[in-house]
Write a protein that holds these residues in place. Structure first.
Motif, PDB file in Angstrom:
ATOM      1  N   ARG A 167       1.531  31.051  -0.707  1.00  0.00           N
ATOM      2  CA  ARG A 167       1.561  31.038  -2.170  1.00  0.00           C
ATOM      3  C   ARG A 167       1.384  32.467  -2.672  1.00  0.00           C
ATOM      4  O   ARG A 167       0.568  33.213  -2.134  1.00  0.00           O
ATOM      5  CB  ARG A 167       0.412  30.197  -2.718  1.00  0.00           C
ATOM      6  CG  ARG A 167       0.416  28.738  -2.320  1.00  0.00           C
ATOM      7  CD  ARG A 167      -0.757  28.045  -2.998  1.00  0.00           C
ATOM      8  NE  ARG A 167      -1.117  26.799  -2.355  1.00  0.00           N
ATOM      9  CZ  ARG A 167      -0.594  25.611  -2.655  1.00  0.00           C
ATOM     10  NH1 ARG A 167       0.340  25.538  -3.558  1.00  0.00           N
ATOM     11  NH2 ARG A 167      -0.994  24.519  -2.041  1.00  0.00           N
ATOM     12  N   GLY A 170      -1.979  33.828  -3.433  1.00  0.00           N
ATOM     13  CA  GLY A 170      -2.835  32.785  -2.889  1.00  0.00           C
ATOM     14  C   GLY A 170      -2.830  31.476  -3.651  1.00  0.00           C
ATOM     15  O   GLY A 170      -3.355  30.484  -3.172  1.00  0.00           O
ATOM     16  N   TYR A 171      -2.244  31.447  -4.869  1.00  0.00           N
ATOM     17  CA  TYR A 171      -2.264  30.176  -5.604  1.00  0.00           C
ATOM     18  C   TYR A 171      -1.014  29.851  -6.410  1.00  0.00           C
ATOM     19  O   TYR A 171      -0.903  28.747  -6.938  1.00  0.00           O
ATOM     20  CB  TYR A 171      -3.491  30.101  -6.503  1.00  0.00           C
ATOM     21  CG  TYR A 171      -3.476  31.048  -7.690  1.00  0.00           C
ATOM     22  CD1 TYR A 171      -3.882  32.367  -7.561  1.00  0.00           C
ATOM     23  CD2 TYR A 171      -3.061  30.599  -8.934  1.00  0.00           C
ATOM     24  CE1 TYR A 171      -3.866  33.223  -8.646  1.00  0.00           C
ATOM     25  CE2 TYR A 171      -3.053  31.454 -10.032  1.00  0.00           C
ATOM     26  CZ  TYR A 171      -3.451  32.762  -9.877  1.00  0.00           C
ATOM     27  OH  TYR A 171      -3.436  33.606 -10.940  1.00  0.00           O
ATOM     28  N   LEU A 172      -0.077  30.777  -6.530  1.00  0.00           N
ATOM     29  CA  LEU A 172       1.118  30.477  -7.321  1.00  0.00           C
ATOM     30  C   LEU A 172       2.232  29.916  -6.442  1.00  0.00           C
ATOM     31  O   LEU A 172       2.562  30.474  -5.395  1.00  0.00           O
ATOM     32  CB  LEU A 172       1.638  31.733  -8.018  1.00  0.00           C
ATOM     33  CG  LEU A 172       0.758  32.379  -9.085  1.00  0.00           C
ATOM     34  CD1 LEU A 172       1.396  33.653  -9.599  1.00  0.00           C
ATOM     35  CD2 LEU A 172       0.509  31.408 -10.235  1.00  0.00           C
ATOM     36  N   GLY A 173       2.824  28.816  -6.869  1.00  0.00           N
ATOM     37  CA  GLY A 173       3.951  28.250  -6.140  1.00  0.00           C
ATOM     38  C   GLY A 173       3.519  27.590  -4.844  1.00  0.00           C
ATOM     39  O   GLY A 173       2.354  27.244  -4.664  1.00  0.00           O
ATOM     40  N   GLU A 174       4.482  27.418  -3.947  1.00  0.00           N
ATOM     41  CA  GLU A 174       4.236  26.687  -2.714  1.00  0.00           C
ATOM     42  C   GLU A 174       4.534  27.563  -1.500  1.00  0.00           C
ATOM     43  O   GLU A 174       5.375  28.453  -1.566  1.00  0.00           O
ATOM     44  CB  GLU A 174       5.161  25.460  -2.659  1.00  0.00           C
ATOM     45  CG  GLU A 174       4.962  24.462  -3.782  1.00  0.00           C
ATOM     46  CD  GLU A 174       3.666  23.671  -3.655  1.00  0.00           C
ATOM     47  OE1 GLU A 174       3.250  23.370  -2.505  1.00  0.00           O
ATOM     48  OE2 GLU A 174       3.064  23.355  -4.694  1.00  0.00           O
TER      49      GLU A 174
ATOM     50  N   MET B   1      -5.571  26.497   0.429  1.00  0.00           N
ATOM     51  CA  MET B   1      -5.889  25.987  -0.905  1.00  0.00           C
ATOM     52  C   MET B   1      -5.068  24.734  -1.200  1.00  0.00           C
ATOM     53  O   MET B   1      -3.886  24.671  -0.915  1.00  0.00           O
ATOM     54  CB  MET B   1      -5.569  27.061  -1.956  1.00  0.00           C
ATOM     55  CG  MET B   1      -6.009  26.681  -3.345  1.00  0.00           C
ATOM     56  SD  MET B   1      -5.611  27.957  -4.557  1.00  0.00           S
ATOM     57  CE  MET B   1      -6.746  29.257  -4.099  1.00  0.00           C
ATOM     58  N   GLY B   2      -5.710  23.737  -1.770  1.00  0.00           N
ATOM     59  CA  GLY B   2      -5.007  22.490  -2.071  1.00  0.00           C
ATOM     60  C   GLY B   2      -4.055  22.659  -3.245  1.00  0.00           C
ATOM     61  O   GLY B   2      -4.197  23.587  -4.037  1.00  0.00           O
ATOM     62  N   ASP B   3      -3.113  21.721  -3.335  1.00  0.00           N
ATOM     63  CA  ASP B   3      -2.133  21.753  -4.411  1.00  0.00           C
ATOM     64  C   ASP B   3      -2.782  21.695  -5.791  1.00  0.00           C
ATOM     65  O   ASP B   3      -2.392  22.405  -6.709  1.00  0.00           O
ATOM     66  CB  ASP B   3      -1.200  20.545  -4.277  1.00  0.00           C
ATOM     67  CG  ASP B   3       0.096  20.927  -3.600  1.00  0.00           C
ATOM     68  OD1 ASP B   3       0.159  22.052  -3.048  1.00  0.00           O
ATOM     69  OD2 ASP B   3       1.028  20.113  -3.611  1.00  0.00           O
ATOM     70  N   ALA B   6      -4.592  24.923  -6.722  1.00  0.00           N
ATOM     71  CA  ALA B   6      -3.602  25.967  -7.017  1.00  0.00           C
ATOM     72  C   ALA B   6      -2.940  25.717  -8.370  1.00  0.00           C
ATOM     73  O   ALA B   6      -2.755  26.637  -9.171  1.00  0.00           O
ATOM     74  CB  ALA B   6      -2.555  26.021  -5.904  1.00  0.00           C
ATOM     75  N   LEU B   9      -5.381  26.449 -11.183  1.00  0.00           N
ATOM     76  CA  LEU B   9      -5.548  27.906 -11.318  1.00  0.00           C
ATOM     77  C   LEU B   9      -4.338  28.527 -12.026  1.00  0.00           C
ATOM     78  O   LEU B   9      -4.483  29.484 -12.783  1.00  0.00           O
ATOM     79  CB  LEU B   9      -5.732  28.552  -9.942  1.00  0.00           C
ATOM     80  CG  LEU B   9      -7.141  28.523  -9.370  1.00  0.00           C
ATOM     81  CD1 LEU B   9      -7.157  29.081  -7.952  1.00  0.00           C
ATOM     82  CD2 LEU B   9      -8.094  29.333 -10.250  1.00  0.00           C
ATOM     83  N   THR B  10      -3.156  27.968 -11.764  1.00  0.00           N
ATOM     84  CA  THR B  10      -1.957  28.473 -12.446  1.00  0.00           C
ATOM     85  C   THR B  10      -2.082  28.263 -13.952  1.00  0.00           C
ATOM     86  O   THR B  10      -1.798  29.171 -14.742  1.00  0.00           O
ATOM     87  CB  THR B  10      -0.697  27.755 -11.913  1.00  0.00           C
ATOM     88  OG1 THR B  10      -0.689  27.850 -10.491  1.00  0.00           O
ATOM     89  CG2 THR B  10       0.565  28.365 -12.481  1.00  0.00           C
ATOM     90  N   THR B  13      -4.570  30.647 -15.353  1.00  0.00           N
ATOM     91  CA  THR B  13      -3.981  31.981 -15.508  1.00  0.00           C
ATOM     92  C   THR B  13      -3.220  32.083 -16.832  1.00  0.00           C
ATOM     93  O   THR B  13      -3.360  33.066 -17.567  1.00  0.00           O
ATOM     94  CB  THR B  13      -3.010  32.273 -14.347  1.00  0.00           C
ATOM     95  OG1 THR B  13      -3.714  32.101 -13.124  1.00  0.00           O
ATOM     96  CG2 THR B  13      -2.451  33.680 -14.421  1.00  0.00           C
ATOM     97  N   VAL B 251       5.972  32.027 -13.340  1.00  0.00           N
ATOM     98  CA  VAL B 251       4.827  32.136 -14.263  1.00  0.00           C
ATOM     99  C   VAL B 251       5.157  33.094 -15.405  1.00  0.00           C
ATOM    100  O   VAL B 251       4.813  32.834 -16.570  1.00  0.00           O
ATOM    101  CB  VAL B 251       3.564  32.590 -13.497  1.00  0.00           C
ATOM    102  CG1 VAL B 251       2.487  33.032 -14.462  1.00  0.00           C
ATOM    103  CG2 VAL B 251       3.037  31.448 -12.652  1.00  0.00           C
ATOM    104  N   TRP B 321       3.771  21.214  -9.144  1.00  0.00           N
ATOM    105  CA  TRP B 321       3.021  21.846 -10.240  1.00  0.00           C
ATOM    106  C   TRP B 321       3.846  22.914 -10.959  1.00  0.00           C
ATOM    107  O   TRP B 321       3.873  22.957 -12.190  1.00  0.00           O
ATOM    108  CB  TRP B 321       1.732  22.479  -9.722  1.00  0.00           C
ATOM    109  CG  TRP B 321       0.617  21.498  -9.516  1.00  0.00           C
ATOM    110  CD1 TRP B 321       0.353  20.805  -8.367  1.00  0.00           C
ATOM    111  CD2 TRP B 321      -0.385  21.089 -10.465  1.00  0.00           C
ATOM    112  NE1 TRP B 321      -0.745  19.996  -8.551  1.00  0.00           N
ATOM    113  CE2 TRP B 321      -1.219  20.157  -9.813  1.00  0.00           C
ATOM    114  CE3 TRP B 321      -0.652  21.424 -11.790  1.00  0.00           C
ATOM    115  CZ2 TRP B 321      -2.310  19.556 -10.446  1.00  0.00           C
ATOM    116  CZ3 TRP B 321      -1.737  20.832 -12.423  1.00  0.00           C
ATOM    117  CH2 TRP B 321      -2.557  19.906 -11.756  1.00  0.00           C
TER     118      TRP B 321
END
Lengths: 195, 548
Positions: A167, A170-174, B1-3, B6, B9-10, B13, B251, B321
């Motif tokens: 990601r 670390g957290y955006l997208g897959e 990190m789980g879906d 994440a 958090l998106t 942001t 994003v 997501w």
């Protein structure tokens, strides 16, 4: 009323002139300025993130391609067979039996791994050009590709790991694997003659 | 990190960035429309166009200027679309007359419904000289209207609401253009193409052939999002990897479409001299925006438990997501860009996107149009509350009398009437029905979605519908034009009427319009109005499908 038609005429003349001015500013100068920035600062991105092999352009890392046969990793099914000039998907909802029929056909075509295919392997993308597959789908294909190319499975798995993107931040997208880049690396590595 | 982590958090942001940006941007927008000084470039433009920037217009003249400017835009764009085979760089692109008419109305009304496929329909000349310009100015028109409405609220016993040409030029040059340039460069750095070469055919790794597209995409992409337009360079819109290559650009695109609509309440608060008024409206928009995303995301996850994992019509890089946050934002901002196929969503997921539009594009809505739509809701809210407690309803010292509530009510019924009559008529006609991909409740949703999208100037589609046929092209174009300009005329009339009123002093008896209670009242009114008008249609479409 004469005054009202005069208002309309004057406003329309101003409108025509303003549209002309904006055509120069927004239709020519603005895209040209962004183009110039791309030319100077982001040449690779601006021209489509092209991928080369043996000095020849073989595609864009952003666009998926059609791969057939056991020697390649396969991307997702594409409603447009990865044609670059007609992007789009099936638009089918899950209530449509066609979607499930297609999924069954994909399982059958995948042979021994058919029953374990993850969702991205059973569906088509929105663009018809999805360059990526899930790490799960890549892992599932690795033994077959290794066997077809007479490579150790560990080597192919390592290659998949190298081409897995996590990601963003670390957290955006897959997490995902770019199929074209993986296959280019596979070809570079492999001494198997191509079909 | 789980879906889930994440995904949350998106969203966090987005909220944090918007919280940081809306203050300076809102203040800047307020300054832009109150400043006494013209930039040198603006003075040059006024001189070239024969406009005197210090002259003030009555609301009627303001409306005439707006309609004249939009009318000229339609004519020019229509001509470009029809004549494109005879213009340079045509590369086989062409549109017939009904498609050209639809496209011209669509881009001038800030809808950007695309009846023709992007790659095949519009040549680079049409894309750049036609569509890109309307992407800017249709958004600037929305800004101009809301500024005129705010002037109506702040002026006392005045006959005028501002100067349309000045508002249009300032909105374009000082707000939209700088944001578009920044957005375009960020997207370019992220991998969006910006190239003038011809599309080239390459030999793929497997020995096949593929056309690699080219085009001035980054510049169009940025204003497509910033201006809440939504018309893609390619058919697949923001799902196309050349428009939206990765989670980062995804994003950025979501932020770009939200940034002006969510900054306008701050500008409103500044302009009316009470920032709390802006925050009440911001709260209203934010609650509905979050609720829309929550419903769509929940629905998609609930359907993701089967083997298909809700991935039909979605891209791997965005996942569920990244697709649903985009879908919730694009349908609530009147943008209409898509990074996944809404038609392939679960019944309630697609129904959530549809409801977002049916709310009337107020959460936070399009550039300008979102705020003036929300102010209409505020007027209805003070009116209803006033009736309940027996006080004269007023907003910011302006009485909501018979004339004002008539304008607000007419504003409110225009789009539902277009949607429901349009959908009903289309479903009754065989020619229109033949465009449907699906049958049963999903087919009804397909048609309902099309008219809701057009009349509310959103532009997203349940794309299974083959809308490129004369009947649908024409009626959807009429829905777009009426859905855009008739409400604008009512809201400008309201502005004129407010400006003419004397501003009443604030007393102990005045109902406060800056409290959380008022925000709640606005949410209630919006849901009530939407529910009363759309619930029967929603019950026959997405709800029936979800229950079957």
């Amino acid at each position: 009323m004469a005054s009202s038609s005069l208002t309309w005429r004057r406003q329309t003349i101003a409108a025509v002139r303003l549209l002309l001015v904006f055509t120069v500013l927004l239709g020519v100068a603005y895209p040209a300025a962004v183009w110039a920035v791309g030319r100077v600062g982001f040449h690779d991105q601006a021209t489509g993130s092209l991928v080369r092999h043996d000095g020849r352009v073989v595609g864009s890392s952003l666009l998926g391609q059609q791969f057939t046969g056991p020697t390649w990793f396969h991307g997702r099914a594409s409603a447009s067979s990865y044609a670059g000039d007609t992007s789009g998907g099936t638009n089918l909802p899950e209530s449509d039996p066609q979607l499930w029929k297609a999924a069954t056909a994909m399982r059958k075509a995948a042979g021994s791994i058919g029953n374990r295919l993850p969702p991205d392997a059973l569906t088509t993308s929105a663009s018809g050009l999805d360059p990526d597959i899930s790490p799960a789908y890549a892992a599932l294909q690795a033994p077959q590709v290794a066997a077809a190319r007479h490579l150790p499975v560990a080597t192919v798995r390592h290659l998949v790991a190298q081409h897995t993107t996590g990601r963003t931040l670390g957290y955006l997208g897959e997490p995902r694997v770019d199929v074209l880049e993986l296959n280019v690396a596979l070809r570079a590595l492999s001494e198997t003659p191509q079909h | 990190m789980g879906d889930t982590t994440a995904g949350l958090l998106t969203i966090l942001t987005l909220v944090v960035v918007l919280a940081l940006v809306h203050v300076p941007l809102g203040d800047y927008i307020a300054h832009t429309f109150t400043s006494e000084r013209d930039l040198r470039a603006e003075r040059l433009i006024y001189r070239l166009c024969g406009v005197s920037p210090r002259s003030q217009q009555r609301w009627t003249t303001y409306a005439v200027s707006l309609i004249a400017f939009s009318g000229v835009g339609v004519v020019v764009l229509f001509a470009l679309c029809v004549l494109q085979p005879h213009l340079p760089l045509a590369r086989g692109a062409s549109m017939d007359v009904s498609t050209s008419f639809n496209t011209a109305i669509s881009f001038v009304t800030n809808t950007n419904w695309q009846s023709s496929a992007g790659e095949a329909g519009a040549s680079p000349v049409v894309q750049t000289l036609g569509l890109t310009i309307q992407n800017f100015v249709s958004a600037a028109v929305g800004l101009a209207v809301v500024v005129a409405v705010i002037r109506g609220l702040t002026r006392s016993e005045s006959g005028t609401v501002g100067n349309f040409w000045v508002d249009l030029v300032r909105g374009t040059i000082r707000i939209l253009l700088p944001l578009a340039v920044i957005g375009a460069i960020v997207l370019l750095a992220g991998g969006v193409i910006q190239d003038v070469a011809a599309p080239h055919v390459i030999q793929t790794l497997d020995g096949g052939r593929q056309t690699v597209q080219s085009g001035l995409v980054a510049s169009q992409e940025a204003i497509k999002q910033v201006g809440t337009n939504g018309g893609g360079y390619f058919n697949a819109n923001s799902a196309h990897p050349f428009e939206n290559p990765n989670p980062f650009t995804n994003v950025v695109q979501i932020l770009l479409m939200l940034v002006i609509p969510f900054s306008l309440p701050r500008a409103y608060g500044r302009l009316v001299g009470d920032r709390r008024q802006g925050y009440a409206v911001l709260g209203f928009m934010g609650v509905l925006w979050a609720a829309g995303i929550a419903v769509i995301t929940w629905a998609e996850h609930a359907s993701a438990t089967n083997a298909l994992g809700a991935m039909e019509g979605k891209e791997v890089r965005f996942g569920v997501w990244g697709s649903t946050i985009f879908a919730g934002s694009t349908t609530s901002t009147s943008t209409g860009a898509v990074n996944s196929l809404h038609e392939s969503y679960s019944p309630l997921g697609g129904g959530g996107a549809l409801t977002n539009m049916a709310l009337g594009e107020i959460s936070p809505g399009g550039v300008g149009s979102g705020l003036y739509g929300a102010l209409i809701v505020a007027i209805l809210a003070v009116f209803i509350a006033g009736l309940m407690v027996g006080r004269t309803p007023e907003l910011l010292g302006k009485t909501i009398g018979r004339k004002e509530i008539t304008y607000a009510a007419l504003y409110t019924v225009v789009t539902p009437a277009l949607v429901l009559v349009g959908t009903g008529a289309a479903l009754a006609l065989r020619t229109a029905r033949s465009g449907l991909l699906a049958s049963g409740p999903h087919g009804l949703t397909e048609m309902l979605y099309a008219y809701t999208s057009a009349a509310n100037n959103n532009g997203s589609a349940f794309a299974g519908l083959t809308a490129d046929q004369p009947y649908l092209n024409t009626t959807l174009a009429v829905a777009m034009a009426v859905g855009r300009f008739v409400p604008i005329i009512f809201v400008l009339a309201l502005a004129g009427s407010f400006a003419a009123q004397r501003k009443r002093p604030h007393t102990d008896g005045t109902m406060p319009t800056h409290t959380p209670l008022f925000t709640g009242l606005m949410v209630g009114v919006a849901l009530l109005v939407t529910g009363l008008t759309f619930l029967p249609a929603l019950a026959l479409g997405p709800l029936a499908e979800a229950l079957s």
